[in-house]
Design a protein around this motif. Structure first.
Motif, mmCIF file in Angstrom:
data_model
loop_
_atom_site.group_PDB
_atom_site.id
_atom_site.type_symbol
_atom_site.label_atom_id
_atom_site.label_comp_id
_atom_site.label_asym_id
_atom_site.label_seq_id
_atom_site.Cartn_x
_atom_site.Cartn_y
_atom_site.Cartn_z
ATOM 1 N N ALA A 227 -86.788 -25.113 12.596
ATOM 2 C CA ALA A 227 -86.143 -26.201 12.415
ATOM 3 C C ALA A 227 -87.524 -27.087 12.234
ATOM 4 C CB ALA A 227 -85.306 -26.780 13.708
ATOM 5 N N ARG A 228 -87.338 -28.258 11.517
ATOM 6 C CA ARG A 228 -88.405 -29.246 11.183
ATOM 7 C C ARG A 228 -88.445 -30.014 12.736
ATOM 8 N NH1 ARG A 228 -90.895 -26.705 7.314
ATOM 9 N NH2 ARG A 228 -89.649 -26.758 5.386
ATOM 10 N N ALA A 229 -89.857 -30.588 12.538
ATOM 11 C CA ALA A 229 -90.338 -31.536 13.674
ATOM 12 C C ALA A 229 -89.262 -32.674 13.571
ATOM 13 C CB ALA A 229 -91.598 -31.925 13.712
ATOM 14 N N GLY A 230 -88.781 -33.200 14.695
ATOM 15 C CA GLY A 230 -87.967 -34.300 14.826
ATOM 16 C C GLY A 230 -86.571 -33.821 14.603
ATOM 17 N N SER A 231 -86.245 -32.547 14.459
ATOM 18 C CA SER A 231 -84.722 -32.296 14.571
ATOM 19 C C SER A 231 -84.498 -31.579 15.871
ATOM 20 C CB SER A 231 -84.456 -31.204 13.467
ATOM 21 O OG SER A 231 -85.344 -30.236 13.550
ATOM 22 N N ARG A 232 -83.203 -31.243 16.113
ATOM 23 C CA ARG A 232 -82.910 -30.528 17.276
ATOM 24 C C ARG A 232 -83.693 -29.057 17.471
ATOM 25 N NH1 ARG A 232 -76.808 -29.450 19.820
ATOM 26 N NH2 ARG A 232 -77.535 -28.625 21.711
ATOM 27 N N SER A 233 -84.856 -29.066 18.301
ATOM 28 C CA SER A 233 -85.710 -27.753 18.215
ATOM 29 C C SER A 233 -84.826 -26.624 19.044
ATOM 30 C CB SER A 233 -86.969 -28.209 18.762
ATOM 31 O OG SER A 233 -87.823 -27.208 18.964
ATOM 32 N N VAL A 234 -85.079 -25.507 18.104
ATOM 33 C CA VAL A 234 -84.441 -24.157 18.627
ATOM 34 C C VAL A 234 -85.896 -23.348 18.416
ATOM 35 C CG1 VAL A 234 -83.046 -22.293 18.176
ATOM 36 C CG2 VAL A 234 -82.415 -24.471 17.649
ATOM 37 N N LYS A 235 -86.185 -22.900 19.537
ATOM 38 C CA LYS A 235 -87.490 -22.247 19.553
ATOM 39 C C LYS A 235 -87.115 -20.738 19.046
ATOM 40 C CE LYS A 235 -90.101 -24.353 23.141
ATOM 41 N NZ LYS A 235 -91.379 -24.414 22.350
ATOM 42 N N ARG A 236 -88.021 -20.091 18.059
ATOM 43 C CA ARG A 236 -87.893 -18.704 17.883
ATOM 44 C C ARG A 236 -88.975 -17.800 18.120
ATOM 45 N NH1 ARG A 236 -84.308 -17.272 14.368
ATOM 46 N NH2 ARG A 236 -83.587 -19.306 13.699
#
Length: 225
Positions: free
Chosen positions: A8-17
Motif C-alpha cells: 500500500a502507498r503512503a497515505g492509504s490504509r496501511s497493511v504491513k507485509r
C-alpha cells in the motif's frame, strides 16, 4: 521467487507485509524501481550535491517523521520503504564488498536472480584438443618430444629410428577454482543480505514492510551432497 503483491502507498490504509530480505530487495528494485545512490568518492566533496538520500532517511528515522518519497521512477511514486532499502544497500561496508557488492545486490534483485553457485558441478578431466573424422570424435595429441630406438637387425643391419612422443593435453572442466569462486561469491552475497537485513531492522526505517527471518540458503552445495 514469486514477488509479493504491491504494498500500500503512503497515505492509504496501511497493511504491513512480512517479507524475507531477498523478497524485500526484489520488491524495492523490481516493482518500485528504486535507484541505488552510492556514496561519493572520498576525493569528491558533497558541496553542491545537497544531502544524500541515506542522510535524509536516517534523519527521518531519528525524528520519527515521513518523507514524500522520491521521483526516481518515471511517471510514478517510489515507496519510501523501497528508498530506505536502496539506501541501506548503498551503505554496504567495504568489508563485505562495498560499492561493488551493493551494485551486485541491486542488479540481482532487479533481475529476480540468485547468484549461480554452480549446483551439481563436478570437475571432469577432458581433452583440450578434440578431433573429428569418419570414425567419430577422439582426443587429439601433440608432440612433446622424441626418442631414438634401436631396431632389431642382424649384425650391422641394426638401425636407429626416431619416434615422436605423443601426449594428450587435458584440463578440468569446470575448473575447481571456477566452482570455488562461484560459491565464494554466493556466500559473500548471503553475508551482504544478512547485513542489509540487520541494518534495516536496527534502523527501524521501514513503515509498511516487516522483515522476517527468511534468508537464502547458506552453503546450499553442502546440502546437495
Amino acid at each position: 521467487m514469486t514477488l509479493q503483491r504491491p504494498i500500500a502507498r503512503a497515505g492509504s490504509r496501511s497493511v504491513k507485509r512480512a517479507l524475507g530480505v531477498q523478497a524485500a530487495l526484489e520488491w524495492a528494485f523490481r516493482i518500485e524501481q528504486a535507484q541505488l545512490e552510492l556514496p561519493l568518492p572520498p576525493d569528491v566533496t558533497e558541496e553542491g550535491f545537497g544531502f544524500g538520500l541515506e542522510y535524509v532517511l536516517l534523519q527521518r528515522a531519528v525524528l520519527g517523521c515521513k518523507i514524500d518519497g522520491g521521483q526516481h521512477k518515471i511517471g510514478g511514486y517510489t515507496h519510501e520503504d523501497a528508498e530506505a532499502i536502496a539506501a541501506t544497500v548503498a551503505g554496504i561496508p567495504d568489508s563485505l564488498g562495498g560499492k561493488r557488492m551493493a551494485i551486485r545486490v541491486a542488479e540481482l534483485a532487479r533481475s529476480g536472480l540468485t547468484p549461480d553457485w554452480m549446483p551439481g558441478a563436478i570437475p571432469r578431466c577432458v581433452p583440450t584438443i578434440v578431433k573429428q573424422n569418419q570414425h567419430g570424435t577422439h582426443a587429439g595429441t601433440i608432440v612433446v618430444g622424441t626418442e631414438r630406438v634401436r631396431v632389431r637387425g642382424l649384425g650391422d643391419r641394426a638401425k636407429w629410428k626416431t619416434f615422436d612422443i605423443l601426449a594428450c593435453p587435458v584440463t578440468f572442466s569446470p575448473h575447481p577454482h571456477q566452482i570455488e569462486a562461484a560459491r565464494r561469491g554466493y556466500d559473500d552475497w548471503c553475508q551482504a543480505l544478512g547485513w542489509v537485513r540487520e541494518g534495516l531492522i536496527a534502523g527501524g526505517m521501514l513503515r509498511d514492510v516487516v522483515l522476517t527471518a527468511a534468508m537464502p540458503k547458506a552453503l546450499p552445495w553442502k546440502e546437495s551432497r
